[in-house]
Design a protein around this motif. Structure first.
Motif, PDB file in Angstrom:
ATOM      1  N   LEU B 164       4.805 -10.093  -0.884  1.00  0.00           N
ATOM      2  CA  LEU B 164       3.487 -10.844  -0.267  1.00  0.00           C
ATOM      3  C   LEU B 164       3.680 -11.674   1.210  1.00  0.00           C
ATOM      4  N   ARG B 166       5.553 -10.323   3.736  1.00  0.00           N
ATOM      5  CA  ARG B 166       5.439  -9.398   4.637  1.00  0.00           C
ATOM      6  C   ARG B 166       4.254  -8.716   4.560  1.00  0.00           C
ATOM      7  N   MET B 167       3.152  -8.533   3.874  1.00  0.00           N
ATOM      8  CA  MET B 167       2.360  -7.635   3.501  1.00  0.00           C
ATOM      9  C   MET B 167       1.357  -8.555   4.428  1.00  0.00           C
ATOM     10  N   GLN B 169       2.170 -10.374   7.103  1.00  0.00           N
ATOM     11  CA  GLN B 169       2.943 -10.413   8.243  1.00  0.00           C
ATOM     12  C   GLN B 169       2.023  -9.070   9.044  1.00  0.00           C
ATOM     13  N   PHE B 171      -0.101  -7.435   8.590  1.00  0.00           N
ATOM     14  CA  PHE B 171      -0.618  -7.024   8.856  1.00  0.00           C
ATOM     15  C   PHE B 171      -1.843  -8.439  10.233  1.00  0.00           C
ATOM     16  N   ASN B 172      -0.437  -9.547  10.708  1.00  0.00           N
ATOM     17  CA  ASN B 172      -0.496 -10.164  12.004  1.00  0.00           C
ATOM     18  C   ASN B 172      -1.255 -11.017  11.387  1.00  0.00           C
ATOM     19  N   LEU B 173      -1.536 -12.060  10.126  1.00  0.00           N
ATOM     20  CA  LEU B 173      -2.512 -12.611   9.735  1.00  0.00           C
ATOM     21  C   LEU B 173      -1.040 -14.023  10.322  1.00  0.00           C
ATOM     22  N   PRO B 174      -1.827 -15.247  11.161  1.00  0.00           N
ATOM     23  CA  PRO B 174      -1.671 -15.345  11.193  1.00  0.00           C
ATOM     24  C   PRO B 174      -0.328 -17.246  10.963  1.00  0.00           C
ATOM     25  N   SER B 177      -2.462 -18.979   8.230  1.00  0.00           N
ATOM     26  CA  SER B 177      -3.519 -18.285   6.519  1.00  0.00           C
ATOM     27  C   SER B 177      -1.982 -17.465   5.783  1.00  0.00           C
ATOM     28  N   LYS B 181      -3.373 -18.817   2.683  1.00  0.00           N
ATOM     29  CA  LYS B 181      -4.111 -17.832   1.645  1.00  0.00           C
ATOM     30  C   LYS B 181      -2.596 -16.761   0.660  1.00  0.00           C
ATOM     31  N   ILE B 182      -1.875 -17.316   1.098  1.00  0.00           N
ATOM     32  CA  ILE B 182      -0.611 -15.615   0.438  1.00  0.00           C
ATOM     33  C   ILE B 182       0.248 -17.189  -0.503  1.00  0.00           C
ATOM     34  N   PRO B 185      -1.151 -20.012  -3.038  1.00  0.00           N
ATOM     35  CA  PRO B 185      -1.795 -19.715  -4.181  1.00  0.00           C
ATOM     36  C   PRO B 185      -1.009 -18.895  -5.315  1.00  0.00           C
TER      37      PRO B 185
END
Lengths: 260, 263
Positions: B164, B166-167, B169, B171-174, B177, B181-182, B185
């Motif tokens: 999760l 890696r997912m 990353q 998507f280049n999430l900061p 986040s 968000k990951i 939670p």
């Protein structure tokens, strides 16, 4: 949608996990707007290579480059669709998609519109409020690709997205994926060990050898992927050629212990 | 060789314990009734164990005189402050250990060294450091809550599937986040499970600290009743503690259902 003008090039890629060399001297060209399929025996480093292409794994040798003009609506140049879809179980279907847009400068309304659009494209519009655990395996994978398409990637990397599915779902989803990839006009690198998928989706099929993975052959299918059918004679013949290339390596790989 | 002639017998019985909510209520009511009957019928002496009716009367009088609330409110306040501060600190340290290499080994070494000390053994030290008043009690409570919270937070973060992250990353999430968000939670079920442990630890330490040096509070009240051989009030205090524990556990159950509806 306009076709992606981004070319992905890998030069001299090599990768080793400590002493174990998994990839060696890989040169790869994924042409803009085309699908490049990577096939090869188990453990040949297909997924490792895809991780390197997507910037999720640092290669021990070589370099991956993107070249071309990025479309203005693209939020993430290179994006991966994972084998297990990697959905967040605590977010609804729609929120799993909006996750990847929330940090973008897109206005709220635009984000909502993109979420609605990709859910409609993937046939998930009626499940926007559902939890991931309520989805079938095929729906999970469709959500995985919907999320990827939402960022309008220039390069889409797909890591065996259908391999966890049963044969029936796989056959149905393969046609859906072909239409989605062609429709998005994205530069795509697709890893699979299913040769039927390879001939159904690939413009270029790259055959890797058994570990350490090297490029063994590159085959071309110069036809649009829309309208192809995996059972048509020309593609069946192509599958047989691929199998002839992989077979011995696959049999040998089967007898090796994967000590990665 | 032996000949077979007959149906295949069903063999998959058992190993399927079920919940029957009515049975839990009935059991508690039944036990209280049995206890009352034993006292009323003279099967047991009420000198050492009051009967439920006497405890109820005692509780009623304590409630009416305001004595119950005077003690309970002090205890609740200590519990709320001590638990909240300990939990916040534990979450912060747990997050640091879970996310940063630089904090991980040093942090876990300190936790491993301090966690096994029974926190109650620290009360004398805390009294010397922070005085006999509120300070030492809050620190004892907070300290007791701090370590299990760290451990559950770290376990929760470590348990977040790598895929999760890696997912995110991919998507280049900061970074922020990915954490909010990951990672958080994903760690929440373990953190909430830790709350069950830390709330009961907090109640234990609260009562113990109040018995060592306090004028008000449920722990002090129970101790005082014991010193006076006031069995009715002593047991009334224990009933209040039991109800307190039940209320906290019910509240946590509601919180879990609200926050973990996705499971």
């Amino acid at each position: 949608m306009t076709a992606s003008a981004i070319r992905l090039t890998a030069r001299g890629i090599g990768h080793a996990y400590r002493d174990l060399v998994v990839l060696e001297g890989i040169d790869l060209d994924a042409a803009p707007g085309e699908v490049t399929v990577l096939v090869g025996p188990s453990g040949c480093g297909k997924s490792t290579l895809l991780g390197i292409l997507g910037g999720l794994l640092a290669p021990t040798q070589g370099e991956v480059r993107l070249d071309g003009e990025l479309a203005p609506d693209c939020l993430n140049s290179v994006t991966t669709v994972f084998q297990d879809a990697s959905l967040l179980p605590w977010r609804s279907v729609a929120k799993n998609v909006s996750l990847v847009l929330e940090d973008s400068p897109l206005p709220r309304a635009e984000r909502a519109a993109r979420v609605a659009e990709v859910l409609a494209q993937t046939g998930l519009a009626d499940f926007a409020g559902a939890w991931p655990r309520q989805l079938s395996g095929g729906m999970r994978q469709r959500l995985g690709i919907a999320r990827a398409l939402a960022v309008r990637p220039a390069v889409l990397l797909m890591d065996e997205p259908l391999s966890a599915l049963d044969a029936q779902s796989r056959a149905l989803l393969l046609d859906d994926f072909a239409a989605l990839i062609a429709g998005a006009g994205v530069t795509c690198v697709y890893v699979t060990h299913h040769l039927a998928e390879a001939v159904r989706l690939g413009h270029t099929i790259v055959v890797l050898s058994r570990r350490p993975g090297r490029i063994r052959a590159v085959l071309r299918i110069d036809r649009p992927i829309e309208g192809r059918h995996a059972e048509e004679p020309a593609l069946v013949a192509m599958q047989a050629r691929l199998w002839a290339l992989i077979r011995d390596d696959a049999a040998r790989a089967e007898r090796e212990i994967a000590d990665v | 060789m032996s000949r077979l002639d007959g149906p295949v017998a069903f063999r998959a019985r058992g190993f399927a314990a079920r919940d029957i909510p009515a049975a839990s209520v009935a059991t508690l009511v039944g036990l209280v009734l049995l206890w009352q009957a034993a006292a009323s019928l003279g099967w047991m002496s009420t000198t050492f164990l009051s009967d439920p009716a006497a405890i109820g009367r005692g509780l009623w009088q304590l409630a009416r005189s305001g004595e119950l609330w005077a003690n309970l409110s002090v205890s609740l306040q200590r519990l709320a402050i001590g638990w909240t501060v300990g939990t916040m600190a534990g979450l912060a340290v747990g997050l640091a250990i879970g996310l940063f290499t630089v904090a991980r080994s040093p942090g876990m070494a300190v936790v491993a060294a301090l966690f096994p000390i029974p926190k109650i053994a620290l009360v004398p030290l805390f009294i010397i450091w922070f005085g006999i008043g509120e300070g030492s009690k809050l620190v004892t409570l907070g300290f007791g809550v701090f370590f299990p919270t760290i451990i559950n937070t770290v376990a929760g973060i470590d348990g977040v599937p790598r895929a999760l992250i890696r997912m995110g990353q991919a998507f280049n999430l900061p970074w922020r986040s990915i954490v909010l968000k990951i990672v958080l939670p994903g760690a929440l079920p373990s953190i909430l499970a830790g709350f069950r442990i830390t709330t009961s630890t907090a109640i234990i330490l609260l009562v113990a600290a109040e018995m060592i040096g306090a004028e008000k509070g449920i722990g002090a009240f129970v101790l005082q009743a014991g010193n006076l051989y006031d069995i009715d009030n002593l047991l009334a205090g224990l009933v209040v503690l039991s109800l307190l524990g039940l209320a906290v556990s019910w509240g946590l159950g509601r919180l879990e259902r609200a926050l973990l509806a996705w499971r």
